[in-house]
Design an enzyme around this catalytic site. Structure first.
Site, PDB file in Angstrom:
ATOM      1  N   LYS A 153      36.804  39.125  34.853  1.00 27.48           N
ATOM      2  CA  LYS A 153      38.259  39.841  35.246  1.00 27.48           C
ATOM      3  C   LYS A 153      39.070  38.958  35.448  1.00 27.48           C
ATOM      4  CE  LYS A 153      37.299  43.901  37.358  1.00 27.48           C
ATOM      5  NZ  LYS A 153      36.756  44.819  38.308  1.00 27.48           N
ATOM      6  N   LYS A 156      39.611  37.426  38.377  1.00 21.17           N
ATOM      7  CA  LYS A 156      39.870  37.843  39.777  1.00 21.17           C
ATOM      8  C   LYS A 156      39.085  36.917  40.664  1.00 21.17           C
ATOM      9  CE  LYS A 156      41.327  42.570  39.517  1.00 21.17           C
ATOM     10  NZ  LYS A 156      40.894  44.124  40.152  1.00 21.17           N
TER      11      LYS A 156
HETATM   12  N1  C2G Z   1      43.303  52.370  42.508  1.00 24.05           N
HETATM   13  C1  C2G Z   1      44.071  53.412  42.700  1.00 24.05           C
HETATM   14  N2  C2G Z   1      45.357  53.240  43.223  1.00 24.05           N
HETATM   15  C2  C2G Z   1      45.775  51.920  43.661  1.00 24.05           C
HETATM   16  C3  C2G Z   1      44.696  50.724  43.320  1.00 24.05           C
HETATM   17  C4  C2G Z   1      43.723  51.202  42.710  1.00 24.05           C
HETATM   18  O1  C2G Z   1      43.792  54.592  42.514  1.00 24.05           O
HETATM   19  N3  C2G Z   1      46.789  52.025  44.345  1.00 24.05           N
HETATM   20  C5  C2G Z   1      42.152  52.672  41.864  1.00 24.05           C
HETATM   21  C6  C2G Z   1      41.784  52.068  40.423  1.00 24.05           C
HETATM   22  O2  C2G Z   1      42.612  52.817  39.188  1.00 24.05           O
HETATM   23  C7  C2G Z   1      40.419  51.770  40.316  1.00 24.05           C
HETATM   24  C8  C2G Z   1      39.850  51.588  41.729  1.00 24.05           C
HETATM   25  O3  C2G Z   1      40.897  52.013  42.617  1.00 24.05           O
HETATM   26  O4  C2G Z   1      39.977  53.223  39.570  1.00 24.05           O
HETATM   27  C9  C2G Z   1      39.532  50.255  42.075  1.00 24.05           C
HETATM   28  O5  C2G Z   1      40.527  49.438  41.840  1.00 24.05           O
HETATM   29  P1  C2G Z   1      40.216  47.940  41.590  1.00 24.05           P
HETATM   30  O6  C2G Z   1      39.380  47.237  42.501  1.00 24.05           O
HETATM   31  O7  C2G Z   1      41.475  47.220  41.125  1.00 24.05           O
HETATM   32  O8  C2G Z   1      39.491  48.106  39.974  1.00 24.05           O
HETATM   33  P2  C2G Z   1      39.540  47.446  38.856  1.00 24.05           P
HETATM   34  O9  C2G Z   1      39.809  45.847  38.858  1.00 24.05           O
HETATM   35  O10 C2G Z   1      40.517  48.120  38.217  1.00 24.05           O
HETATM   36  O11 C2G Z   1      37.821  47.336  38.079  1.00 24.05           O
HETATM   37  O12 C2G Z   1      34.577  48.522  34.918  1.00 24.05           O
HETATM   38  C10 C2G Z   1      35.970  48.790  35.625  1.00 24.05           C
HETATM   39  C11 C2G Z   1      36.398  47.888  36.440  1.00 24.05           C
HETATM   40  O13 C2G Z   1      35.492  47.308  37.400  1.00 24.05           O
HETATM   41  C12 C2G Z   1      37.618  48.451  37.219  1.00 24.05           C
END
Ligand code: C2G
Length: 145
Positions: free
Chosen positions: A43, A45
């Site tokens: 990712k 990240k």
């Molecule tokens: N999220 C949200 N609102 C935000 C920020 C995040 O609803 N303002 C939700 C994202 O849509 C996600 C969850 O919180 O469903 C976790 O966000 P992240 O840690 O950024 O997840 P991500 O990196 O998108 O990882 O296999 C799937 C991936 O691991 C998803």
């Protein structure tokens, strides 16, 4: 039984909103938490908190029943069977990306609206821009002194 996946770095109210709504769809919520290696290699990240710290935070949330590691993009189909999942939930920045799961395993796939204005990236940006995030009036600062 509900599952969701994510990095959940610098846990904030957008994450909590997602977890609360996901839990409401069932009575047992599993969070598959991206490992440090998965974040870095797949990712691109770099998380502020390590996996252990992010896991500790998630386990403290009343909506979360179990935290498991997310090690790669391909484990989801197996996870659905292994954990007998009924519904897979993600924020709608992922809309459409996981529809294959319902085709392959018959589980329900739900995309929930993201919480606007908050993200880990935004937090880091605001902090780096040295913008005075909190405004103190003189009385508060006197009390603090
Ligand atoms: N999220 C949200 N609102 C935000 C920020 C995040 O609803 N303002 C939700 C994202 O849509 C996600 C969850 O919180 O469903 C976790 O966000 P992240 O840690 O950024 O997840 P991500 O990196 O998108 O990882 O296999 C799937 C991936 O691991 C998803």
């Amino acid at each position: 039984r509900i599952i969701t996946y994510g990095t959940f770095d610098m846990l904030h109210y957008g994450h909590i909103n997602l977890l609360r709504r996901a839990k409401k769809m069932g009575d047992y919520l599993i969070v598959a938490l991206s490992t440090d290696e998965f974040n870095w290699n797949s990712k691109h990240k770099k998380t502020y908190f390590t996996y252990d710290k992010r896991k500790q935070l998630l386990e403290a949330i009343r909506y979360v029943d179990l935290v498991i590691p997310e090690k790669n993009w391909d484990q989801k189909v197996n996870d659905m069977k292994l954990y007998q999942i009924d519904t897979f939930v993600m924020g709608d920045d992922w809309t459409g990306k996981f529809d294959y799961l319902s085709e392959k395993t018959g589980i329900k796939v739900v995309y929930l609206p993201r919480t606007p204005e908050i993200s880990t990236t935004q937090i880091k940006k605001d902090l780096n821009s040295r913008k005075p995030v909190l405004k103190h009036d003189s009385s508060t600062s006197k009390r603090e002194r």
